[in-house]
Scaffold this motif. Structure first.
Motif, PDB file in Angstrom:
ATOM      1  N   ARG A 158      45.415  36.070 -20.126  1.00 54.00           N
ATOM      2  CA  ARG A 158      45.468  35.334 -18.864  1.00 54.00           C
ATOM      3  C   ARG A 158      44.864  33.947 -19.074  1.00 54.00           C
ATOM      4  NH1 ARG A 158      48.552  38.814 -18.323  1.00 54.00           N
ATOM      5  NH2 ARG A 158      48.584  40.500 -16.783  1.00 54.00           N
ATOM      6  N   CYS A 159      45.445  33.190 -19.997  1.00 54.63           N
ATOM      7  CA  CYS A 159      44.939  31.835 -20.248  1.00 54.63           C
ATOM      8  C   CYS A 159      45.031  31.057 -18.932  1.00 54.63           C
ATOM      9  CB  CYS A 159      45.752  31.160 -21.343  1.00 54.63           C
ATOM     10  SG  CYS A 159      45.665  32.048 -22.898  1.00 54.63           S
ATOM     11  N   SER A 160      43.981  30.286 -18.664  1.00 54.76           N
ATOM     12  CA  SER A 160      43.873  29.750 -17.308  1.00 54.76           C
ATOM     13  C   SER A 160      44.919  28.670 -17.009  1.00 54.76           C
ATOM     14  CB  SER A 160      42.462  29.211 -17.068  1.00 54.76           C
ATOM     15  OG  SER A 160      42.139  28.226 -18.021  1.00 54.76           O
ATOM     16  N   PHE A 161      45.532  28.093 -18.054  1.00 58.93           N
ATOM     17  CA  PHE A 161      46.524  27.029 -17.795  1.00 58.93           C
ATOM     18  C   PHE A 161      47.947  27.570 -17.762  1.00 58.93           C
ATOM     19  CE2 PHE A 161      45.591  27.189 -22.348  1.00 58.93           C
ATOM     20  CZ  PHE A 161      46.838  27.469 -22.846  1.00 58.93           C
ATOM     21  N   PHE A 313      41.828  18.737 -20.779  1.00 59.43           N
ATOM     22  CA  PHE A 313      41.693  19.950 -19.960  1.00 59.43           C
ATOM     23  C   PHE A 313      40.509  19.748 -19.014  1.00 59.43           C
ATOM     24  CE2 PHE A 313      40.488  24.372 -19.149  1.00 59.43           C
ATOM     25  CZ  PHE A 313      41.726  24.904 -18.843  1.00 59.43           C
ATOM     26  N   PRO A 314      40.571  20.294 -17.769  1.00 58.87           N
ATOM     27  CA  PRO A 314      39.454  20.078 -16.836  1.00 58.87           C
ATOM     28  C   PRO A 314      38.117  20.454 -17.468  1.00 58.87           C
ATOM     29  CG  PRO A 314      41.270  21.143 -15.710  1.00 58.87           C
ATOM     30  CD  PRO A 314      41.653  21.071 -17.161  1.00 58.87           C
ATOM     31  N   PHE A 341      46.865  17.487 -20.614  1.00 56.08           N
ATOM     32  CA  PHE A 341      46.822  18.575 -19.634  1.00 56.08           C
ATOM     33  C   PHE A 341      47.590  18.175 -18.376  1.00 56.08           C
ATOM     34  CE2 PHE A 341      44.997  20.424 -15.796  1.00 56.08           C
ATOM     35  CZ  PHE A 341      45.306  21.755 -16.033  1.00 56.08           C
ATOM     36  N   GLU A 342      48.412  19.118 -17.939  1.00 59.10           N
ATOM     37  CA  GLU A 342      49.234  18.885 -16.756  1.00 59.10           C
ATOM     38  C   GLU A 342      49.097  20.136 -15.888  1.00 59.10           C
ATOM     39  OE1 GLU A 342      53.993  18.693 -16.055  1.00 59.10           O
ATOM     40  OE2 GLU A 342      53.326  17.765 -17.903  1.00 59.10           O
ATOM     41  N   PRO A 357      40.381  11.881 -15.932  1.00 59.25           N
ATOM     42  CA  PRO A 357      41.294  10.823 -15.473  1.00 59.25           C
ATOM     43  C   PRO A 357      42.454  10.604 -16.447  1.00 59.25           C
ATOM     44  CG  PRO A 357      39.004  10.092 -15.402  1.00 59.25           C
ATOM     45  CD  PRO A 357      39.010  11.415 -16.110  1.00 59.25           C
ATOM     46  N   GLU A 358      43.601  10.206 -15.885  1.00 60.66           N
ATOM     47  CA  GLU A 358      44.812  10.055 -16.702  1.00 60.66           C
ATOM     48  C   GLU A 358      44.605   9.083 -17.865  1.00 60.66           C
ATOM     49  OE1 GLU A 358      47.615  11.833 -16.594  1.00 60.66           O
ATOM     50  OE2 GLU A 358      46.622  12.966 -15.008  1.00 60.66           O
TER      51      GLU A 358
END
Ligand code: SF4
Length: 449
Positions: A158-161, A313-314, A341-342, A357-358
């Motif tokens: 269950r990878c969080s992304f 990644f967050p 990361f998207e 930030p982007e």
């Protein structure tokens, strides 16, 4: 990816057009659907005009893939009007129906019977006079000389992304004897390279409790190492994709050193910093991966390791990113892909704190790509002067050809460009003297026989 339906020159209506988007797993699904439809007597249409119905096999993994899928559906509706949607985006039937109320049916991933049933309704099945027109190995959308071999569906992690488990469910492995029979047929039909795919190849057989099935007078266990060993006996190149570094992966490396399996491991590490890996909830997230890579290279010096990484990644701090860069500098992987990361609709990672930030993502992405391109260029330069095996993918009219080394998977890795190769044909495996290299590709000359 071309959006023109693919051509198969066989007679007999009704005709089905197919637009296949997404990953190799989706391509295998498309092949299965087409094989079933062909065995039911349908013909494939080379263009929208002649198709009685058009199937769009969609990808719904990233927002950008969803947009591409919606665009493909829109194009098929505009060009033909009779459209059935299947694949990962089929899970979002509401979105599709809202945008395209005229679609005839929407089915999800692996709903082979539903999608075939929808075709039967949209374009009724002809009499069963064409059953024998299906090749033994099924219909293929890849060139004849390589084939994807799907060994399982779904994933227990269950990878969080990732939303694949919610799209495709928990791991369901195919029986090893069924996989081997399919592989045998593919090889008999001309496949020179088998690309083993799944969501998590190292977990193969967990759901079958690694049970054994009769095979060729003996037994074969539903286990990655046993399966890889048996596949290796079929005489084709065997390439392993989506392998997580569980301890038992160490046992595949000797098979590579023996030449049974290609010295190639596709391991999606995604990151190296422990805190980011924890936040990602990655499987086999353990320390000492670098030591294991070193040990693998001692056993099999030619092993090529391919991986992909996510930057931004967050919660990824500058220190986490530096850790990743140092890790990459030490690991010196052979092939690296990277993604910024998207957020993916429905993924747990979207609610994690510490959004990056982007512009920071862009800057980290550029630094990572720069480092890995330099490493790749150095490694490829070291190949100059060596003679290596190359599988030929394409020949051109000027006597040149393009192929891949054992370190290159189709579509995702580098290529080997051959000059003065008028005698080679697609699917040949030839010895090539490497004369030059750049960041991703090699250049060479067929070696004298
Ligand atoms: S291992 Fe993780 S990223 Fe891969 S399919 Fe499973 S949940 Fe998704």
């Amino acid at each position: 990816m071309s959006r023109a339906p693919m051509e198969l020159e066989l007679p007999s209506p009704p005709k089905v057009g197919m637009v296949s988007l997404g990953c190799p797993k989706a391509l295998v699904d498309s092949e299965r659907i087409l094989t079933k439809l062909r065995s039911d007597g349908y013909q494939l249409s080379p263009d929208y005009d002649q198709a009685d119905v058009v199937l769009v096999n969609t990808c719904g993994f990233l927002d950008s893939a969803k947009e591409e899928s919606l665009a493909a559906i829109g194009e098929a509706i505009a060009e033909n009007g009779r459209v059935i949607v299947t694949g990962c985006m089929g899970k979002e039937a509401d979105v599709i129906r809202e945008k395209f109320p005229d679609v005839l049916a929407v089915t999800g991933p692996h709903q082979y019977e539903e999608v075939v049933g929808a075709v039967h309704v949209a374009a009724p099945m002809p009499p069963s006079a064409y059953l024998n027109l299906v090749p033994e190995a099924g219909l293929k959308l890849t060139p004849r000389h390589y084939s994807y071999l799907k060994i399982s569906e779904g994933c227990n992690h269950r990878c969080s992304f990732c939303i694949i488990p919610s799209l495709r469910g928990d791991l369901v492995s195919r029986r090893p004897d069924a996989i081997l029979r399919e592989a045998e047929k593919l090889v008999a039909a001309g496949t020179k390279e088998l690309l083993v795919i799944s969501q998590d190849t190292s977990a193969y057989g967990v759901d079958l409790r690694h049970g054994a099935w009769p095979w060729k007078g003996g037994e074969v266990r539903a286990h990655m190492t046993d399966l890889a060993g048996e596949l290796g006996k079929l005489g084709a190149w065997v390439r392993l994709h989506y392998v997580y570094p569980y301890p038992h992966v160490d046992r595949v490396i000797p098979l590579m050193a023996e030449g049974l399996v290609l010295p190639y491991l596709d391991i999606p590490f995604q990151h190296a910093a422990p805190s980011v890996l924890r936040a990602m909830k990655r499987p086999a997230n353990e320390a000492k991966v670098l030591e294991r890579i070193r040990a693998w290279r001692e056993i099999c010096p030619d092993i090529a390791i391919r991986s992909s990484f996510v930057v931004g990644f967050p919660g990824e701090t500058e220190a986490d990113f530096d850790y990743l860069m140092q890790w990459l500098a030490e690991a010196r992987l052979d092939r690296v892909g990277a993604f910024r990361f998207e957020p993916v609709k429905g993924a747990a990672a979207n609610s994690l704190p510490g959004a990056v930030p982007e512009e920071v993502k862009e800057e980290r992405y550029a630094r990572l790509m720069d480092l890995t391109a330099r490493i790749s260029a150095e490694k490829l330069r070291a190949t100059i002067g060596r003679t290596i095996d190359v599988i030929v993918d394409l020949v051109d009219e000027e006597g040149g050809a393009t192929g891949r080394s054992k370190a290159d998977a189709p579509e995702i890795d580098g290529e080997v460009h051959l000059r003065d190769a008028p005698h080679v044909a697609q699917g040949d495996i030839v010895r090539v003297l490497i004369e030059d290299a750049d960041e991703h590709d090699l250049y060479g000359l067929p070696a004298a026989l």
